[in-house]
Design an enzyme around this catalytic site. Structure first.
Site, PDB file in Angstrom:
ATOM      1  CB  THR B 145     -29.766  55.251  71.344  1.00 46.95           C
ATOM      2  OG1 THR B 145     -28.400  55.236  71.952  1.00 46.95           O
ATOM      3  CG2 THR B 145     -30.807  54.780  72.284  1.00 46.95           C
ATOM      4  CD  GLU B 146     -34.772  52.445  70.830  1.00 50.95           C
ATOM      5  OE1 GLU B 146     -35.203  51.820  69.931  1.00 50.95           O
ATOM      6  OE2 GLU B 146     -34.812  51.938  71.949  1.00 50.95           O
ATOM      7  CG  LEU B 147     -31.979  53.042  63.222  1.00 51.32           C
ATOM      8  CD1 LEU B 147     -31.226  52.054  63.865  1.00 51.32           C
ATOM      9  CD2 LEU B 147     -32.651  52.333  62.291  1.00 51.32           C
ATOM     10  CD1 TRP B 298     -36.004  52.198  66.301  1.00 58.12           C
ATOM     11  CD2 TRP B 298     -34.925  50.810  64.777  1.00 58.12           C
ATOM     12  NE1 TRP B 298     -35.429  51.113  67.154  1.00 58.12           N
ATOM     13  CE2 TRP B 298     -34.847  50.055  66.272  1.00 58.12           C
ATOM     14  CE3 TRP B 298     -34.488  50.063  63.751  1.00 58.12           C
ATOM     15  CZ2 TRP B 298     -33.956  49.158  66.522  1.00 58.12           C
ATOM     16  CZ3 TRP B 298     -33.972  48.645  64.195  1.00 58.12           C
ATOM     17  CH2 TRP B 298     -33.536  48.306  65.552  1.00 58.12           C
ATOM     18  CD1 TRP B 308     -36.508  55.777  74.668  1.00 57.87           C
ATOM     19  CD2 TRP B 308     -37.224  56.473  72.815  1.00 57.87           C
ATOM     20  NE1 TRP B 308     -36.550  54.833  73.773  1.00 57.87           N
ATOM     21  CE2 TRP B 308     -37.112  55.131  72.508  1.00 57.87           C
ATOM     22  CE3 TRP B 308     -37.528  57.275  71.519  1.00 57.87           C
ATOM     23  CZ2 TRP B 308     -37.283  54.315  71.569  1.00 57.87           C
ATOM     24  CZ3 TRP B 308     -37.502  56.364  70.319  1.00 57.87           C
ATOM     25  CH2 TRP B 308     -37.473  55.041  70.441  1.00 57.87           C
TER      26      TRP B 308
END
Lengths: 487, 404
Positions: B145-147, B298, B308
């Site tokens: 998720t999201e790198l 990223w 987040w």
């Protein structure tokens, strides 16, 4: 550059945000090298004004020969007695009169009573004394308070017809149905006439007038001297009273807005109302958002952690404009969910009796506290006690109170119908009429301490960015525009 | 023979509806059918369907020499099935070309890797099964998720049997090194494919920016930047959201025409070719170990995870959500489990981000809430209802519902 600034109040003697805004703006302007003479109807002597010259065109020398006359008038004029016994001044615009002491009220009235003595655009102080000597005390009382001098006529001649009509409106024959008593218009007229007299011979480059009470004086001075007029709109009659606005005030506002070389609005919200309600082209109106005056930031004020109930605060005038009824309706939705929460309504105004009744009708009296009008330290104590501040304004040109709440580390919920919502990101925002959402937000802030922590942290950072320096820079740009255009 | 490796992220969260305190205890339908349906149909029509058609055309036109990869979340697939089955059909068609690789990730686009290895593995398996079922491929390369990546996460992934993983080529991690080589997790064998963020962002973020001194970006120009790397690198990883095509960069910007011309321009220089992530790992051996001592994503300038988990609201909401794991497992009810996992989707926490108060506005674009506070209150109302009504638990920690 020297600015003659016309105001109506100055801290600490204030009834609302206007005086506070004037203090912030003038302090920042002065620090940027702008010379200001600020004129208000009353100077009390305890104002902190190292940065500029603060003056009043009123009589405030208590040792003046008029002193005796004042006492006589107090005894004999019924108008004065009415004025002194009127405890329930309906609007906070006139609340400034409630703040002033007995002696000041007398001055106010004597000033009102003898405008011809004060006014003489071509006179010097000596001729004033002479004029005074011509009147015996008896004469004063007998001739009453009617403007009749040629000098007064000259000022009237300087004003647009709409304004002079409004100011000379025969208030005695009217019922007191307006929310503004006759005294305010008299005071405005008086301020106008006196100011023009007082300002004779003074040097300045530009006139900057704050709100409608000073617009007639601004217009008259501008026409007399040929100096450009900048009018600054902190609040409009439309905001205060909605569709049932006072036509006289509306007319004065319109005259000032039309006469002005440039207009400053405190928000885009207000700018659009000026355009819509008065037909002023948008190109003439600039927006200068208020800042936060450094001295207002007091994070250190101690929170009272011992208190048991959560406190949700409404602080402001209890009038149509401030949307206090929406606060009550939102509270009614919260209380069944969170029974141990207190809703504090701090302020006074014409809607207060109705709201007290409504709260009783809803059976919520034990959850409500009505404090009446608070000032100074009491306001600070109130903020220190509050867990949440709500400003459900129906129409708020700017709204400085949320900034005050934030500076006391109180999370805020504000209505989208406020100018301050244009500059605040760290506040929760809701439409004033959306009572369900308002209640949901109130419950959220009370229940979820993480949100409170973040809101406070974000508010601290945001308040640091909202300084008056930026407002002063924009104001100076507007001065340049106004001076460049001339008249 | 250096290569270009494309990976496109396809994700749509299942958004919560407006859920006020007054719905708690009464309403247990948390998701916004209308908004979710509208957004999926809009994105399918503007991006997925036309972009997939373009990719299919390119693969056919270049006779198998143009290759790409996708990572598609379970929540996106579920919504395609529901609101735009035709979009899913076009992905299936791509899977049959032999030139498209599908990567592995958590089914729910969650942040479980930060909280619970046990839960994380279950979601990865669920996703892997879905990819096999839909596209007849068992993913071999992982994308988090999201790198989001760190050495710790690398060890976890290697332990799960993956050959390699996608990560951001963050400056502070790389130092003087180039992202245009394959790296290896320290004291391990997991291959790392690093996003070449400058070139990737030229397409994904800057393509239509008139303030950019390279605007307008043409395929020959971009290909020349790639070709300039000959001799200095083996692999240019162009990783981006698939919504770049038609959604973030509108069709009118010329993004589709750019993409249509790009493979041909790149392969005009016969040294250069296209590979999928698995092919890249097979073809190029790791040049060195690369350590990620911190959590890297990223997103944003600092490539951190603070979008987040940067403020108290986010930290607390995540904490309280993952605290329910044991209770949810004990319920042993598939729909309860699915509901809890849909609350884990990272977007719910992204909406609570307050970073952009001070600077950027990128965050606002993807947000259907008016404010992060609103997003938080909404999420917490749902979470508390889930805990009390669905799980039948009283509030477990003092922080969730303090005595008032």
């Amino acid at each position: 550059m020297k600015i003659l600034m016309l105001g109506w109040e100055y801290p600490p003697h204030i009834s609302g945000g206007l005086g506070t805004a004037c203090q912030g703006l003038t302090t920042a302007l002065a620090s940027k090298g702008i010379e200001i003479e600020f004129v208000v109807p009353h100077v009390f002597g305890d104002e902190k004004v190292e940065h500029m010259q603060l003056s009043s065109p009123a009589l405030n020398d208590s040792s003046s020969p008029l002193q005796e006359a004042i006492v006589r008038i107090e005894k004999k004029t019924t108008h004065l007695k009415e004025f002194l016994t009127t405890k329930t001044t309906p609007s906070a615009e006139t609340a400034t009169f409630l703040e002033i002491d007995h002696q000041s009220i007398l001055r106010e009235v004597i000033k009102t009573s003898i405008p011809s003595l004060l006014f003489s655009p071509y006179a010097n102080p000596d001729s004033f004394q002479e004029a005074l000597r011509k009147f015996s005390h008896t004469e004063l009382v007998q001739t009453g308070s009617f403007y009749s001098s040629a000098e007064h006529q000259i000022v009237k001649g300087l004003l647009p017809e709409s304004v002079s009509e409004v100011l000379n409106y025969n208030f005695r024959s009217q019922s007191s149905s307006h929310q503004y008593g006759p005294d305010l218009f008299t005071a405005v007229d008086d301020y106008t006439v006196n100011l023009v007299s007082k300002t004779k011979g003074k040097q300045f480059d530009l006139i900057h007038a704050h709100d409608w009470m000073t617009f007639p004086a601004g217009i008259a001075l501008s026409r007399l001297t040929g100096k450009p007029l900048v009018v600054h709109v902190h609040s409009l009659e439309f905001d205060r009273s909605g569709k049932h606005h006072n036509e006289r005030i509306h007319k004065i506002e319109e005259a000032g807005l039309k006469e002005a070389t440039r207009i400053i609005a405190v928000s885009y919200y207000t700018r659009s109302i000026i355009h819509r309600e008065h037909g002023i082209p948008l190109s003439k109106i600039s927006v200068v958002h208020n800042g936060v005056y450094a001295q207002q930031i007091k994070h250190s004020y101690e929170k009272d952690m011992a208190k048991k109930s959560k406190i949700v605060l409404f602080l402001g005038r209890i009038t149509f404009q401030k949307g206090p009824d929406y606060f009550v309706e939102a509270a009614a939705k919260i209380i069944p969910l969170i029974p141990d929460v207190k809703f504090v309504m701090a302020g006074s105004g014409d809607m207060l009796p109705r709201l007290i009744e409504r709260v009783a009708e809803l059976g919520l009296s034990k959850n409500f506290i009505f404090t009446g009008f608070l000032k100074g330290k009491d306001v600070e104590r109130m903020f220190a006690l509050a867990d949440l501040y709500v400003m459900p304004s129906v129409s708020e040109p700017f709204g400085i109170a949320p900034l005050e709440a934030m500076s006391h580390d109180v999370p805020v919920i504000i209505s989208h119908q406020s100018g301050v919502s244009e500059v605040l990101q760290s506040a929760l925002k809701v439409d004033f009429w959306d009572v369900d959402k308002m209640a949901n937000f109130i419950a959220g802030v009370l229940r979820y301490p993480e949100l409170r922590q973040d809101a406070i942290q974000n508010a601290r950072e945001e308040i640091g960015r909202l300084h008056w320096g930026a407002a002063a820079d924009k104001t100076m740009q507007i001065y340049k525009l106004a001076l460049g255009r001339g008249r | 023979m250096p290569s270009v490796c494309f990976y496109f992220q396809v994700h749509q969260p299942i958004r919560l509806k407006q859920y006020s305190v007054f719905q708690m205890g009464i309403d247990h339908q948390y998701f916004d059918e209308k908004v979710n349906g509208d957004i999926m149909r809009k994105v399918a029509n503007k991006c997925y369907i036309p972009a997939n058609k373009l990719m299919l055309d390119l693969i056919q036109m270049h006779e198998g020499r143009f290759k790409i990869s996708y990572s598609i979340t379970g929540t996106a697939i579920e919504q395609m099935v529901k609101y735009s089955p035709e979009a899913l059909d076009t992905f299936v068609a791509l899977s049959k070309t032999g030139c498209v690789e599908f990567l592995s990730e958590t089914y729910y686009h969650s942040l479980a890797s930060l909280y619970s290895p046990e839960e994380f593995k279950k979601q990865v398996t669920q996703h892997s099964d879905l990819m096999f079922q839909l596209f007849n491929q068992r993913p071999k390369v992982f994308r988090n998720t999201e790198l989001i990546y760190s050495d710790e996460i690398g060890a976890l992934i290697e332990g799960m049997g993956y050959q390699g993983m996608i990560a951001e080529g963050a400056d502070d991690i790389l130092g003087w090194r180039s992202p245009h080589f394959v790296y290896r997790r320290p004291s391990g064998n997991l291959g790392l494919l690093l996003k070449s963020y400058r070139l990737s962002d030229d397409v994904a973020f800057r393509f239509s920016s008139r303030a950019w001194n390279e605007w307008p970006l043409t395929a020959p120009k971009f290909a020349s930047w790639v070709h300039r790397l000959s001799g200095n690198g083996q692999l240019v990883n162009l990783f981006m959201d698939y919504e770049t095509f038609g959604e973030h960069q509108w069709e009118s910007t010329g993004i589709f025409d750019f993409m249509k011309a790009l493979p041909g321009e790149v392969m005009k220089n016969q040294e250069w070719n296209f590979v999928t992530p698995s092919e890249a790992l097979n073809r190029y051996s790791p040049t060195a170990e690369l350590s990620y001592p911190r959590l890297v994503s990223w997103a944003d300038e600092d490539r951190s995870i603070t979008a987040w988990r940067g403020n108290n609201m986010q930290t607390s909401a995540l904490q309280q959500l993952f605290e329910l794991q044991r209770e949810v497992y004990l319920k042993n009810n598939p729909s309860t489990l699915d509901l809890w996992r849909k609350l884990q989707t990272s977007d719910h926490f992204y909406y609570m981000c307050t970073k952009w108060f001070a600077d950027g506005d990128v965050h606002a674009y993807f947000n259907h809430y008016k404010s992060p506070y609103e997003a938080f209150i909404n999420f917490m109302n749902v979470l508390n209802d889930f805990r009390e009504s669905v799980l039948g638990e009283r509030p477990s920690s003092a922080s969730s519902l303090p005595p008032i």
